[in-house]
Design an enzyme around this catalytic site. Structure first.
Site, PDB file in Angstrom:
ATOM      1  N   ASP A  43       0.755  -1.343   0.163  1.00 35.85           N
ATOM      2  CA  ASP A  43      -0.100  -0.077  -0.043  1.00 35.85           C
ATOM      3  C   ASP A  43       0.989   1.326  -0.106  1.00 35.85           C
ATOM      4  OD1 ASP A  43       0.713  -0.109   2.609  1.00 35.85           O
ATOM      5  OD2 ASP A  43      -1.029  -0.173   3.572  1.00 35.85           O
ATOM      6  N   SER A  44       2.297   0.907   0.120  1.00 33.66           N
ATOM      7  CA  SER A  44       3.020   2.229  -0.318  1.00 33.66           C
ATOM      8  C   SER A  44       2.915   2.732  -1.657  1.00 33.66           C
ATOM      9  CB  SER A  44       4.548   1.718  -0.288  1.00 33.66           C
ATOM     10  OG  SER A  44       4.673   0.576  -1.021  1.00 33.66           O
ATOM     11  N   GLU A 177       9.339  -4.375  10.517  1.00 31.41           N
ATOM     12  CA  GLU A 177       9.751  -2.925  10.031  1.00 31.41           C
ATOM     13  C   GLU A 177      10.412  -2.025  10.847  1.00 31.41           C
ATOM     14  OE1 GLU A 177       6.850  -1.004   7.273  1.00 31.41           O
ATOM     15  OE2 GLU A 177       8.061   0.808   7.066  1.00 31.41           O
TER      16      GLU A 177
HETATM   17  O1  KIV Z   1       3.339  -0.928   1.643  1.00 30.31           O
HETATM   18  C1  KIV Z   1       4.847  -1.325   1.389  1.00 30.31           C
HETATM   19  O2  KIV Z   1       5.550  -1.142   0.498  1.00 30.31           O
HETATM   20  C2  KIV Z   1       5.156  -2.335   2.751  1.00 30.31           C
HETATM   21  C3  KIV Z   1       6.632  -2.738   2.916  1.00 30.31           C
HETATM   22  C4  KIV Z   1       7.322  -1.333   3.165  1.00 30.31           C
HETATM   23  C5  KIV Z   1       6.816  -3.730   3.568  1.00 30.31           C
HETATM   24  O3  KIV Z   1       4.416  -2.839   3.530  1.00 30.31           O
END
Ligand code: KIV
Length: 274
Positions: A43-44, A177
């Site tokens: 969701d990044s 994380e």
């Molecule tokens: O949304 C994302 O990219 C993530 C990673 C940072 C693990 O959850």
């Protein structure tokens, strides 16, 4: 195509698990071709693709659309889709249905971030036959700030307990994380399932990075833990500027990039337009 058993077995075989995010077909194709074990449709997406401030601003609609694009590219890599905040944290009873939709879009598993009811939600999704990846430490969907977590013994104990609870719920792996590497090492030792670190040091069973950070495609900020393996931003800028210059100056398109009407058709056309 990799499956859950392959991923879990990598821990006992001592083969580190490689994970990168992708949100579209072309980048996912590169990751798949390079042999990346897991492609995470994170969701990044909100930050690095859609220009939004918070990951909570993406919903199921966006995650389904991007999961489909990534899944179409993944021939060998195992695709994990992030459950967006709205899909499980607001109303836990929606979690299983939303996880099923992400699977129908092409995911092979879903990822959920730690919150109060996380273990219950994880076990409900697992009971529905859907593999779940957990996520503890810095969990951006609910974090007050983006700082390192588990920095003292009591908060480290809490994160260790969360990871153990997620394993107990049936998660096949857990993302750690932004926690001190000593804490990640303890969790990695205590868990039977693999840990995937991001800002959690070298002792995890695997590592994940946001692909836009790795490629130098996102300049708003560069977290301390991520490494730029290529700097594509300036190369894209240079290509676009050259295109602009060539169009402005009439250099592009040249004959090599144009089509011709055959001479007899030119003659016929002339008679039609004159
Ligand atoms: O949304 C994302 O990219 C993530 C990673 C940072 C693990 O959850």
């Amino acid at each position: 195509m990799k499956n859950v058993a392959d991923i879990v077995a990598q821990k006992s075989k001592g083969r580190r698990i490689t994970v990168l995010t992708a949100y579209d077909y072309p980048i996912a194709s590169f990751l798949d071709e390079a042999g990346i074990d897991i492609i995470l449709v994170g969701d990044s997406l909100a930050n690095v693709v859609l220009g939004l401030k918070s990951t909570t601003e993406v919903g199921m609609k966006e995650m389904l659309y991007h999961t489909g694009a990534v899944a179409r590219a993944a021939k060998n890599s195992f695709v994990v889709a992030d459950m967006p905040f709205e899909a499980y944290q607001l109303e836990g009873r929606l979690a299983v249905g939303n996880a099923q939709q992400l699977m129908e879009a092409g995911a092979k598993a879903v990822k959920i971030e730690w919150f109060e009811d996380c273990a219950d939600v994880a076990s409900a999704i697992v009971r529905a036959g859907i593999p779940v990846m957990g996520h503890v430490g810095l969990t951006p969907q609910t974090a007050q700030d983006m700082k390192v977590k588990a920095k003292d013994a009591p908060s480290a104990r809490a994160v260790i307990d969360q990871a153990l609870a997620l394993e107990e719920s049936g998660c096949f792996s857990v993302v750690l994380e932004c926690i001190p590497q000593e804490v990640a090492e303890v969790i990695t030792r205590q868990l039977k399932v693999p840990t995937i670190g991001i800002g959690a040091g070298p002792h995890c069973d695997g590592q994940v990075l946001v692909v836009h950070d790795l490629l130098g495609l996102f300049s708003r900020y560069q977290p301390k833990f991520s490494k730029k393996y290529a700097d594509l931003g300036p190369r894209i800028l240079e290509a676009v500027r050259t295109y602009k210059k060539e169009v402005t100056e009439g250099v592009f398109p040249d004959d090599a990039h144009s089509f011709h009407l055959p001479p007899d058709e030119i003659k016929k056309l002339r008679s039609l337009i004159e």
